[in-house]
Design an enzyme around this catalytic site. Structure first.
Site, short mmCIF file in Angstrom:
data_model
loop_
_atom_site.label_atom_id
_atom_site.label_comp_id
_atom_site.label_asym_id
_atom_site.label_seq_id
_atom_site.Cartn_x
_atom_site.Cartn_y
_atom_site.Cartn_z
N LYS A 1 9.00 -28.31 -11.99
CA LYS A 1 8.53 -27.62 -10.77
C LYS A 1 8.73 -28.49 -9.54
O LYS A 1 8.94 -27.99 -8.44
CB LYS A 1 7.07 -27.20 -10.92
CG LYS A 1 6.92 -25.81 -11.50
CD LYS A 1 7.15 -25.73 -12.99
CE LYS A 1 8.34 -24.98 -13.47
NZ LYS A 1 8.47 -24.94 -14.92
N ILE B 1 14.33 -22.39 -19.66
CA ILE B 1 14.75 -23.69 -19.14
C ILE B 1 16.12 -23.56 -18.48
O ILE B 1 16.35 -24.07 -17.37
CB ILE B 1 14.82 -24.75 -20.27
CG1 ILE B 1 13.42 -25.04 -20.80
CG2 ILE B 1 15.50 -26.03 -19.79
CD1 ILE B 1 13.35 -26.05 -21.94
N HIS C 1 -4.53 -7.69 3.97
CA HIS C 1 -3.25 -7.32 4.58
C HIS C 1 -2.89 -8.32 5.68
O HIS C 1 -3.78 -8.70 6.45
CB HIS C 1 -3.35 -5.92 5.19
CG HIS C 1 -2.10 -5.51 5.93
ND1 HIS C 1 -0.96 -5.13 5.26
CD2 HIS C 1 -1.83 -5.48 7.25
CE1 HIS C 1 -0.03 -4.84 6.16
NE2 HIS C 1 -0.52 -5.05 7.37
P1 FAD Z 1 3.46 -31.50 -25.95
O1 FAD Z 1 3.29 -31.34 -24.50
O2 FAD Z 1 4.84 -31.48 -26.51
O3 FAD Z 1 2.73 -32.85 -26.34
C1 FAD Z 1 2.80 -33.37 -27.63
C2 FAD Z 1 2.53 -34.86 -27.54
O4 FAD Z 1 2.42 -35.37 -28.85
C3 FAD Z 1 3.68 -35.62 -26.87
O5 FAD Z 1 3.17 -36.40 -25.83
C4 FAD Z 1 4.25 -36.48 -28.00
O6 FAD Z 1 4.70 -37.75 -27.52
C5 FAD Z 1 3.05 -36.62 -28.91
N1 FAD Z 1 3.38 -36.87 -30.31
C6 FAD Z 1 4.24 -36.18 -31.09
N2 FAD Z 1 4.24 -36.69 -32.33
C7 FAD Z 1 3.35 -37.71 -32.34
C8 FAD Z 1 2.89 -38.61 -33.32
N3 FAD Z 1 3.34 -38.56 -34.59
N4 FAD Z 1 1.99 -39.54 -32.97
C9 FAD Z 1 1.50 -39.62 -31.70
N5 FAD Z 1 1.89 -38.78 -30.74
C10 FAD Z 1 2.80 -37.83 -31.06
N6 FAD Z 1 5.15 -24.40 -20.15
C11 FAD Z 1 4.46 -23.73 -19.21
O7 FAD Z 1 3.43 -23.13 -19.52
N7 FAD Z 1 4.88 -23.68 -17.91
C12 FAD Z 1 6.01 -24.31 -17.51
O8 FAD Z 1 6.36 -24.26 -16.33
C13 FAD Z 1 6.75 -25.03 -18.47
N8 FAD Z 1 7.87 -25.68 -18.11
C14 FAD Z 1 8.55 -26.40 -19.04
C15 FAD Z 1 9.72 -27.04 -18.66
C16 FAD Z 1 10.45 -27.77 -19.58
C17 FAD Z 1 11.70 -28.47 -19.15
C18 FAD Z 1 9.98 -27.87 -20.92
C19 FAD Z 1 10.74 -28.68 -21.94
C20 FAD Z 1 8.84 -27.22 -21.33
C21 FAD Z 1 8.12 -26.47 -20.38
N9 FAD Z 1 6.96 -25.77 -20.73
C22 FAD Z 1 6.27 -25.06 -19.80
C23 FAD Z 1 6.44 -25.79 -22.11
C24 FAD Z 1 5.30 -26.82 -22.23
O9 FAD Z 1 5.77 -28.08 -21.84
C25 FAD Z 1 4.78 -26.87 -23.65
O10 FAD Z 1 4.41 -25.58 -24.08
C26 FAD Z 1 3.56 -27.78 -23.73
O11 FAD Z 1 3.88 -29.07 -23.32
C27 FAD Z 1 3.02 -27.81 -25.16
O12 FAD Z 1 1.90 -28.63 -25.18
P2 FAD Z 1 1.48 -29.40 -26.51
O13 FAD Z 1 0.24 -30.15 -26.17
O14 FAD Z 1 1.48 -28.47 -27.65
O15 FAD Z 1 2.67 -30.40 -26.81
P1 NAI Z 2 14.32 -19.98 -24.64
O1 NAI Z 2 13.94 -19.49 -25.98
O2 NAI Z 2 13.57 -19.54 -23.46
O3 NAI Z 2 15.84 -19.61 -24.34
C1 NAI Z 2 16.88 -19.99 -25.19
C2 NAI Z 2 18.07 -19.11 -24.88
O4 NAI Z 2 19.19 -19.65 -25.54
C3 NAI Z 2 17.90 -17.68 -25.39
O5 NAI Z 2 18.26 -16.79 -24.36
C4 NAI Z 2 18.84 -17.61 -26.57
O6 NAI Z 2 19.38 -16.32 -26.77
C5 NAI Z 2 19.91 -18.59 -26.16
N1 NAI Z 2 20.67 -19.21 -27.26
C6 NAI Z 2 20.21 -19.58 -28.47
N2 NAI Z 2 21.21 -20.17 -29.18
C7 NAI Z 2 22.31 -20.18 -28.38
C8 NAI Z 2 23.63 -20.68 -28.52
N3 NAI Z 2 24.01 -21.31 -29.63
N4 NAI Z 2 24.49 -20.51 -27.49
C9 NAI Z 2 24.09 -19.88 -26.34
N5 NAI Z 2 22.86 -19.39 -26.16
C10 NAI Z 2 21.96 -19.56 -27.15
O7 NAI Z 2 14.32 -21.58 -24.80
P2 NAI Z 2 14.40 -22.72 -23.71
O8 NAI Z 2 14.94 -22.20 -22.43
O9 NAI Z 2 15.08 -23.85 -24.38
O10 NAI Z 2 12.88 -23.07 -23.50
C11 NAI Z 2 12.07 -23.51 -24.61
C12 NAI Z 2 10.64 -23.12 -24.40
O11 NAI Z 2 10.06 -23.87 -23.36
C13 NAI Z 2 10.49 -21.66 -23.99
O12 NAI Z 2 10.29 -20.89 -25.14
C14 NAI Z 2 9.29 -21.64 -23.13
O13 NAI Z 2 8.19 -21.24 -23.88
C15 NAI Z 2 9.10 -23.09 -22.69
N6 NAI Z 2 9.33 -23.16 -21.24
C16 NAI Z 2 8.50 -22.47 -20.41
C17 NAI Z 2 8.71 -22.49 -19.06
C18 NAI Z 2 7.83 -21.67 -18.20
O14 NAI Z 2 6.78 -21.24 -18.66
N7 NAI Z 2 8.20 -21.46 -16.95
C19 NAI Z 2 9.78 -23.26 -18.45
C20 NAI Z 2 10.62 -23.92 -19.41
C21 NAI Z 2 10.36 -23.88 -20.75
#
Ligand code: FAD
Ligand code: NAI
Length: 475
Positions: A51, A184, A448
């Site tokens: 973000k 993503i 509004h």
């Molecule tokens: P995580 O955030 O993955 O945390 C797990 C933690 O466990 C990590 O810190 C890891 O280091 C630790 N860990 C793992 N294994 C071990 C171990 N064996 N011992 C000790 N520590 C360990 N979601 C949204 O709602 N809004 C968004 O805008 C959004 N944007 C995203 C953008 C990107 C690029 C990505 C990749 C994800 C995004 N997500 C978003 C998804 C969101 O990040 C995840 O759903 C969320 O972080 C999950 O939370 P969690 O606590 O389950 O796990």
């Molecule tokens: P995603 O599941 O959102 O999208 C993956 C996309 O890749 C799908 O459209 C799928 O059809 C396509 N795909 C799968 N295999 C492929 C291939 N071999 N070649 C081409 N296309 C292929 O997964 P993404 O974007 O990796 O995000 C992972 C998770 O992170 C999401 O499920 C979401 O929950 C979380 N996330 C949430 C955000 C938010 O809330 N704003 C922002 C970023 C991530």
């Protein structure tokens, strides 16, 4: 003698750290084990840094495109190092804040890799090579998820990037391929297209953002197309190779009604964003008899209990959408249950937001899902192009849609694509949780001029009394 605690929380992401805070507040002796960073993926390499880059790239683009509203910026440049430094400052501040919250709530944490070592036991591998064994009454598994790799595209985070690599680029790539047109992929395509990269999105299915209704994705793809983004749907990236001049050449295969065609794309970097898989491997599940499902998720009940007594699991590790707010809610529930309170996951909806331009925000099922269920529905859709605040903010792309039960008017879903959608969706979540009807929403006085008026207008359309739209019957 082994350290002994009430609860071990494995992982300090938005699931684990929120759970630990609640456990601390309940007076339970809580130890968090985190191998990398407080705040997990979300705070360090996910929600927050993405973000930050989305915001920074929007500021640049708005200045660049400001002439239409009388803002002419000359010699505008992007200092990527400064942008990255600002982003890192944001994540560092928030991560340190979690350390502070732990202290304030009497939660201990240790940096190390943890795993279950049988009932009531957790092992921590520490950085100095030593192993500590902790005895505990309960364990909350919150180890999150990691990106999926596809054959032939191994992550090196130099040229073939996962999302973490894409968030850390020190230079703007000339040409970027994004494999996977999901959440993503589209957010990062937006960032780099705004900063000037030539972006190509390669999506295996026949449309971009396939889990959303097509009309929600359209304003996003149209805006990206204006920035020069190419969307190749029904396309597979077969293989890649390094060219003599250091580029990556990708062989593509597109299958549509006309048949199958091959093509080649040359880019500087490739982001692979084809989904994430739960981090359930290597955490000792077998030592307590937990078997993950076929996709690696740990099955839980509505109280976040696994099949092993005293072992709970939350967040990306368990089935359901991989979202930070879902992880945190589950963390709160697990903590309440461990503290002996009556709690269970019973939310009606989990909001979903895509932070593209325009943003997409939804609660409840998509139209295509409701239609597949055969639900009798009424739909009110109000275009931002007819809304005073949207016009005066130069943000007319998109619409708000209210979907209600055809018989009793209960709101089943709200879909918004447009500016501020991420903020606008909050009242819709409350509406669904409280079983509000479209009439309730229409009768609520909205300030509004605001973007939120689009929701009231859409609700008016459902009730058959549109104010700022032509009186056509709600579908
Ligand atoms: P995580 O955030 O993955 O945390 C797990 C933690 O466990 C990590 O810190 C890891 O280091 C630790 N860990 C793992 N294994 C071990 C171990 N064996 N011992 C000790 N520590 C360990 N979601 C949204 O709602 N809004 C968004 O805008 C959004 N944007 C995203 C953008 C990107 C690029 C990505 C990749 C994800 C995004 N997500 C978003 C998804 C969101 O990040 C995840 O759903 C969320 O972080 C999950 O939370 P969690 O606590 O389950 O796990
Ligand atoms: P995603 O599941 O959102 O999208 C993956 C996309 O890749 C799908 O459209 C799928 O059809 C396509 N795909 C799968 N295999 C492929 C291939 N071999 N070649 C081409 N296309 C292929 O997964 P993404 O974007 O990796 O995000 C992972 C998770 O992170 C999401 O499920 C979401 O929950 C979380 N996330 C949430 C955000 C938010 O809330 N704003 C922002 C970023 C991530």
């Amino acid at each position: 003698m082994a350290r002994s605690v009430d609860v071990v929380v494995l992982g300090a992401g938005p699931g684990g750290y929120v759970c630990a805070i609640r456990l601390g507040q309940a007076g339970l002796k809580t130890l968090v084990i985190e191998r990398e960073f407080l705040g997990g993926v979300c705070l360090n390499v996910g929600c927050i840094p993405s973000k930050a880059l989305i915001h920074a790239s929007k500021v640049y683009r708005k200045a660049l495109d400001g002439a239409a509203i009388g803002i002419v910026a000359k010699d505008l440049t992007v200092d990527m190092a400064a942008m990255q430094a600002w982003k890192t400052g944001v994540t560092t501040k928030l991560s340190q804040g979690i350390g502070g919250l732990f202290k304030g709530n009497k939660v201990e944490h240790v940096i190390g890799t943890g795993k279950l070592a049988g009932p009531g036991k957790v092992e921590i591998a520490l950085a100095d090579g030593s192993v500590e064994v902790v005895e505990t009454k309960s364990v909350v598994l919150a180890t999150g998820s990691r990106p999926i790799q596809i054959p032939g595209f191994p992550f090196d985070n130099l040229q073939i990037l996962d999302s973490t690599g894409a968030l850390a680029l020190s230079e703007i790539p000339g040409a970027l391929a994004v494999i996977g047109g999901g959440v993503i992929g589209m957010e990062m395509a937006d960032v780099y297209a705004r900063l000037g990269s030539k972006v190509t999105v390669i999506e295996a299915l026949d449309r971009i953002l396939p889990t959303f209704d097509p009309d929600l994705a359209r304003p996003v793809t149209m805006k990206q197309a204006k920035l020069g983004v190419k969307h190749l749907v029904a396309t597979k990236a077969l293989r890649q190779e390094l060219t003599a001049d250091g580029k990556i050449a990708i062989d593509l295969e597109t299958t549509d009604k006309k048949g199958t065609t091959q093509s080649r794309l040359e880019v500087d970097k490739v982001l692979v964003s084809v989904g994430r898989r739960p981090s359930s491997h290597g955490i000792g599940l077998e030592t307590v008899g937990i078997t993950p499902d076929a996709r690696g998720f740990v099955p839980v009940d509505r109280q976040m209990k696994t099949s092993a007594p005293g072992v709970y699991a939350i967040g990306d590790l368990v089935p359901g959408p991989m979202l930070a707010h879902k992880a945190s809610k589950e963390g709160e529930i697990a903590a309440e249950v461990i503290a002996g309170h009556a709690a269970a996951f019973d939310s009606v909806c989990i909001p979903s937001v895509v932070y593209t331009d325009p943003e997409i925000a939804t609660v409840g099922p998509m139209l295509f899902e409701l239609e597949a269920q055969g639900r009798k529905i009424k739909v009110g859709k109000f275009q931002f192009a007819a809304l005073g605040r949207a016009i005066s903010s130069n943000a007319t792309d998109g619409f708000a849609r209210v979907v209600a039960d055809a018989d009793d008017g209960t709101i089943l879903a709200v879909h918004i694509v447009g500016a501020e959608a991420s903020e606008l969706i909050a009242q819709s979540g409350l509406a669904l949780e409280m079983s509000a009807t479209a009439e309730d929403l229409a009768l609520t006085i909205h300030a509004h001029p605001t973007m939120a008026e689009a929701l009231a207008e859409a609700a008016h359309i459902v009730t058959g009394h549109p104010l700022h739209a032509m009186p056509t019957p709600a579908r």
